[in-house]
Design an enzyme around this catalytic site. Structure first.
Site, PDB file in Angstrom:
ATOM      1  N   ARG A 120       0.841  -1.204   0.000  1.00 33.39           N
ATOM      2  CA  ARG A 120       0.000   0.000   0.000  1.00 33.39           C
ATOM      3  C   ARG A 120       0.869   1.244   0.000  1.00 33.39           C
ATOM      4  NH1 ARG A 120      -5.766  -1.731   2.366  1.00 33.39           N
ATOM      5  NH2 ARG A 120      -6.389  -2.186   0.255  1.00 33.39           N
ATOM      6  N   GLN A 125      -0.939   2.591  -6.072  1.00 33.10           N
ATOM      7  CA  GLN A 125      -2.381   2.872  -5.955  1.00 33.10           C
ATOM      8  C   GLN A 125      -3.140   2.605  -7.253  1.00 33.10           C
ATOM      9  OE1 GLN A 125      -2.853   6.791  -4.271  1.00 33.10           O
ATOM     10  NE2 GLN A 125      -2.938   5.993  -2.208  1.00 33.10           N
ATOM     11  N   ASP A 128      -4.076  -1.028  -7.492  1.00 34.04           N
ATOM     12  CA  ASP A 128      -4.630  -1.636  -6.278  1.00 34.04           C
ATOM     13  C   ASP A 128      -6.020  -2.240  -6.521  1.00 34.04           C
ATOM     14  OD1 ASP A 128      -5.536  -2.292  -3.764  1.00 34.04           O
ATOM     15  OD2 ASP A 128      -4.712  -0.514  -2.798  1.00 34.04           O
ATOM     16  N   SER A 131      -8.567  -2.250  -3.593  1.00 37.44           N
ATOM     17  CA  SER A 131      -9.284  -0.987  -3.404  1.00 37.44           C
ATOM     18  C   SER A 131     -10.336  -0.785  -4.486  1.00 37.44           C
ATOM     19  CB  SER A 131      -8.313   0.194  -3.427  1.00 37.44           C
ATOM     20  OG  SER A 131      -7.512   0.169  -2.286  1.00 37.44           O
ATOM     21  N   TYR A 231      -3.597  -1.957   7.212  1.00 33.27           N
ATOM     22  CA  TYR A 231      -4.514  -3.049   7.539  1.00 33.27           C
ATOM     23  C   TYR A 231      -4.670  -3.197   9.054  1.00 33.27           C
ATOM     24  CZ  TYR A 231      -4.168  -4.656   2.699  1.00 33.27           C
ATOM     25  OH  TYR A 231      -4.232  -4.749   1.337  1.00 33.27           O
TER      26      TYR A 231
HETATM   27  P1  NAD Z   1      -9.762  -4.326   4.765  1.00 34.71           P
HETATM   28  O1  NAD Z   1     -10.673  -4.678   3.636  1.00 34.71           O
HETATM   29  O2  NAD Z   1      -8.627  -5.222   5.069  1.00 34.71           O
HETATM   30  O3  NAD Z   1     -10.637  -4.177   6.102  1.00 34.71           O
HETATM   31  C1  NAD Z   1     -11.821  -3.426   6.122  1.00 34.71           C
HETATM   32  C2  NAD Z   1     -11.901  -2.641   7.400  1.00 34.71           C
HETATM   33  O4  NAD Z   1     -12.215  -3.499   8.499  1.00 34.71           O
HETATM   34  C3  NAD Z   1     -10.622  -1.911   7.802  1.00 34.71           C
HETATM   35  O5  NAD Z   1     -10.881  -0.525   7.898  1.00 34.71           O
HETATM   36  C4  NAD Z   1     -10.261  -2.519   9.147  1.00 34.71           C
HETATM   37  O6  NAD Z   1      -9.645  -1.602  10.028  1.00 34.71           O
HETATM   38  C5  NAD Z   1     -11.620  -2.943   9.647  1.00 34.71           C
HETATM   39  N1  NAD Z   1     -11.617  -3.912  10.761  1.00 34.71           N
HETATM   40  C6  NAD Z   1     -10.847  -5.009  10.930  1.00 34.71           C
HETATM   41  N2  NAD Z   1     -11.147  -5.631  12.094  1.00 34.71           N
HETATM   42  C7  NAD Z   1     -12.136  -4.896  12.674  1.00 34.71           C
HETATM   43  C8  NAD Z   1     -12.863  -5.017  13.879  1.00 34.71           C
HETATM   44  N3  NAD Z   1     -12.642  -6.009  14.759  1.00 34.71           N
HETATM   45  N4  NAD Z   1     -13.805  -4.086  14.154  1.00 34.71           N
HETATM   46  C9  NAD Z   1     -14.037  -3.057  13.303  1.00 34.71           C
HETATM   47  N5  NAD Z   1     -13.377  -2.900  12.142  1.00 34.71           N
HETATM   48  C10 NAD Z   1     -12.439  -3.799  11.833  1.00 34.71           C
HETATM   49  O7  NAD Z   1      -9.188  -2.852   4.582  1.00 34.71           O
HETATM   50  P2  NAD Z   1      -9.122  -1.953   3.276  1.00 34.71           P
HETATM   51  O8  NAD Z   1     -10.450  -1.382   3.018  1.00 34.71           O
HETATM   52  O9  NAD Z   1      -8.481  -2.726   2.169  1.00 34.71           O
HETATM   53  O10 NAD Z   1      -8.113  -0.774   3.652  1.00 34.71           O
HETATM   54  C11 NAD Z   1      -7.809  -0.354   4.924  1.00 34.71           C
HETATM   55  C12 NAD Z   1      -7.087   0.998   4.854  1.00 34.71           C
HETATM   56  O11 NAD Z   1      -5.989   1.041   3.945  1.00 34.71           O
HETATM   57  C13 NAD Z   1      -8.003   2.118   4.455  1.00 34.71           C
HETATM   58  O12 NAD Z   1      -7.925   3.118   5.446  1.00 34.71           O
HETATM   59  C14 NAD Z   1      -7.483   2.619   3.167  1.00 34.71           C
HETATM   60  O13 NAD Z   1      -7.669   4.016   3.012  1.00 34.71           O
HETATM   61  C15 NAD Z   1      -6.037   2.254   3.239  1.00 34.71           C
HETATM   62  N6  NAD Z   1      -5.484   2.067   1.880  1.00 34.71           N
HETATM   63  C16 NAD Z   1      -4.295   2.686   1.562  1.00 34.71           C
HETATM   64  C17 NAD Z   1      -3.763   2.553   0.299  1.00 34.71           C
HETATM   65  C18 NAD Z   1      -2.503   3.239  -0.090  1.00 34.71           C
HETATM   66  O14 NAD Z   1      -1.988   4.017   0.663  1.00 34.71           O
HETATM   67  N7  NAD Z   1      -1.935   2.958  -1.250  1.00 34.71           N
HETATM   68  C19 NAD Z   1      -4.394   1.745  -0.647  1.00 34.71           C
HETATM   69  C20 NAD Z   1      -5.580   1.099  -0.288  1.00 34.71           C
HETATM   70  C21 NAD Z   1      -6.106   1.283   0.982  1.00 34.71           C
END
Ligand code: NAD
Length: 374
Positions: A120, A125, A128, A131, A231
């Site tokens: 990430r 991006q 990705d 995403s 994550y």
């Molecule tokens: P994911 O699909 O792995 O998880 C979904 C969500 O579930 C996450 O926000 C996680 O914190 C939450 N979660 C896990 N256990 C939990 C619990 N017990 N209770 C409540 N919530 C819980 O995550 P995702 O959507 O792929 O991405 C997570 C983060 O990464 C986001 O904030 C996103 O903005 C960031 N991201 C960054 C980049 C980058 O910088 N290149 C790219 C993609 C995503």
């Protein structure tokens, strides 16, 4: 070289790993032949003539799977594996956490790149896929919820009286959860949301939703909650119990609950117990986006709508495949951007940059050996 785009064969998989737009770019140098399997675009409403106009030839499954570069959405099935060519490059969502599956891909001798493992970092991006597809899943989850719910989403003032806005709770506010908030907002719902990661609070509030706080008992809990690499990490049982209590109270008041909580490479955390579901309002709808990883909700079942005490729990798998045309368009662009690390579309030059951290992170097997499985 030959670039092959097979038709996806897993049940319900409507997406395709290339579109006429990306084929046209891949064909620009005229140095490589692009073969798209007959019917590969059908689930995404892409006519064969459009692939041909973009520079591809329509071919058989055998031809596309035996290509030098194979672009897939899902990992190869047992029937597809023996058709891959030793030394070929395979790119797709290859399920790198399934050690046995990775071993069987390794056995074919391909160099396989699992896009789930993209780091990430900002340079990745545009590649990705998690995403781009989670964004679609979050949108579709709300549309499915609205469709299953027996009332309006927005507040309406009519001559026949006022209709209250639906109250929506979103648990897990990553990419899918943020899009779910935005979509429910557009439909006029009143929204609250929660996540384990404290950094999400500002994003939730900036989208106009209310943050549901689950306090941390100490610095250690807060540190775990910050996660790693964007994550989440598994939380201690004490925090999970506190979360269950807070969320159970909120669930008594909401009309729609959408859960998206995931932890990479692990079963989805169970956030909603059966007694919480039992205490929800009759007519309430739950959409469990984590159902393929075991589900966030007790009682959710894969590809079913289960009714419990008048509450409907929707457990549909692979929501992006239900928005196939746009899911394919975004996925195909992600794949093209990933391939661009190795293939210069303008000159046709092909050279895999083995020392690139994106290539290193995604390579799961090569020369018959497993490189990494998690
Ligand atoms: P994911 O699909 O792995 O998880 C979904 C969500 O579930 C996450 O926000 C996680 O914190 C939450 N979660 C896990 N256990 C939990 C619990 N017990 N209770 C409540 N919530 C819980 O995550 P995702 O959507 O792929 O991405 C997570 C983060 O990464 C986001 O904030 C996103 O903005 C960031 N991201 C960054 C980049 C980058 O910088 N290149 C790219 C993609 C995503």
């Amino acid at each position: 070289m030959i670039i092959g785009i097979p038709r996806e064969t897993l049940p319900g998989e409507t997406r395709v790993a290339a579109t006429p737009e990306t084929v046209k770019k891949l064909a620009a140098s005229a140095k490589h032949s692009i073969i798209v399997e007959a019917g590969a675009g059908a689930g995404s409403s892409i006519p064969e003539a459009e692939f041909q106009a973009a520079g591809a030839r329509i071919g058989s499954a055998a031809e596309t799977l035996a290509a030098d570069i194979v672009l897939k959405v899902r990992g190869p099935t047992a029937a597809e594996l023996p058709r891959l060519k030793r030394g070929a490059m395979l790119i797709g969502l290859l399920n790198p956490f399934d050690a046995a599956g990775v071993q069987s891909v390794a056995g074919t001798g391909v160099s396989a790149y699992a896009l789930e493992k993209l780091p990430r970092i900002s340079r990745a991006q545009s590649m990705d896929v998690l995403s781009s597809q989670a964004n679609i899943a979050g949108y579709k989850a709300v549309i499915i919820a609205a469709n299953t719910y027996g009332r309006f989403m927005p507040m309406l003032m009519t001559a026949a009286g006022t209709v209250k806005a639906a109250r929506v709770l979103i648990l897990g506010v990553g990419v899918a959860g943020l899009q779910a908030i935005a979509t429910a907002k557009r439909l006029g719902a009143v929204i609250e949301a929660s996540d384990v990661r404290p950094s999400v609070k500002d994003q939730v509030e900036s989208l106009g939703a209310k943050w549901v706080d689950v306090p941390y008992a100490n610095d250690e809990e807060r540190k775990i909650a910050e996660g790693v690499g964007g994550y989440a990490r598994p939380m201690p049982p004490e925090w999970m119990a506190r979360q269950a209590g807070v969320i159970a109270e909120r669930c008594k008041t909401v009309d729609i609950l959408i859960t998206t909580a995931l932890i990479p490479g692990r079963p989805a955390p169970k956030l909603i117990k059966a007694d919480t579901v039992a205490a929800m309002k009759p007519g309430a709808v739950i959409v469990d986006l984590a159902v393929e990883q075991g589900g966030n909700v007790e009682g959710s079942e894969l590809d079913k709508i289960v009714a419990k005490n008048g509450v409907k729990i929707v457990g549909f798998a692979n929501l992006p495949a239900r928005v196939a045309a746009d899911a394919s368009a975004l996925y195909a662009r992600n794949v093209l951007n990933f391939l661009a690390l190795s293939l210069n579309a303008k000159t046709g030059e092909f050279n895999v940059p083995k020392d690139d951290e994106i290539i290193q992170a995604t390579l799961i097997c090569e020369n018959g050996q497993v490189v990494a499985t998690n």
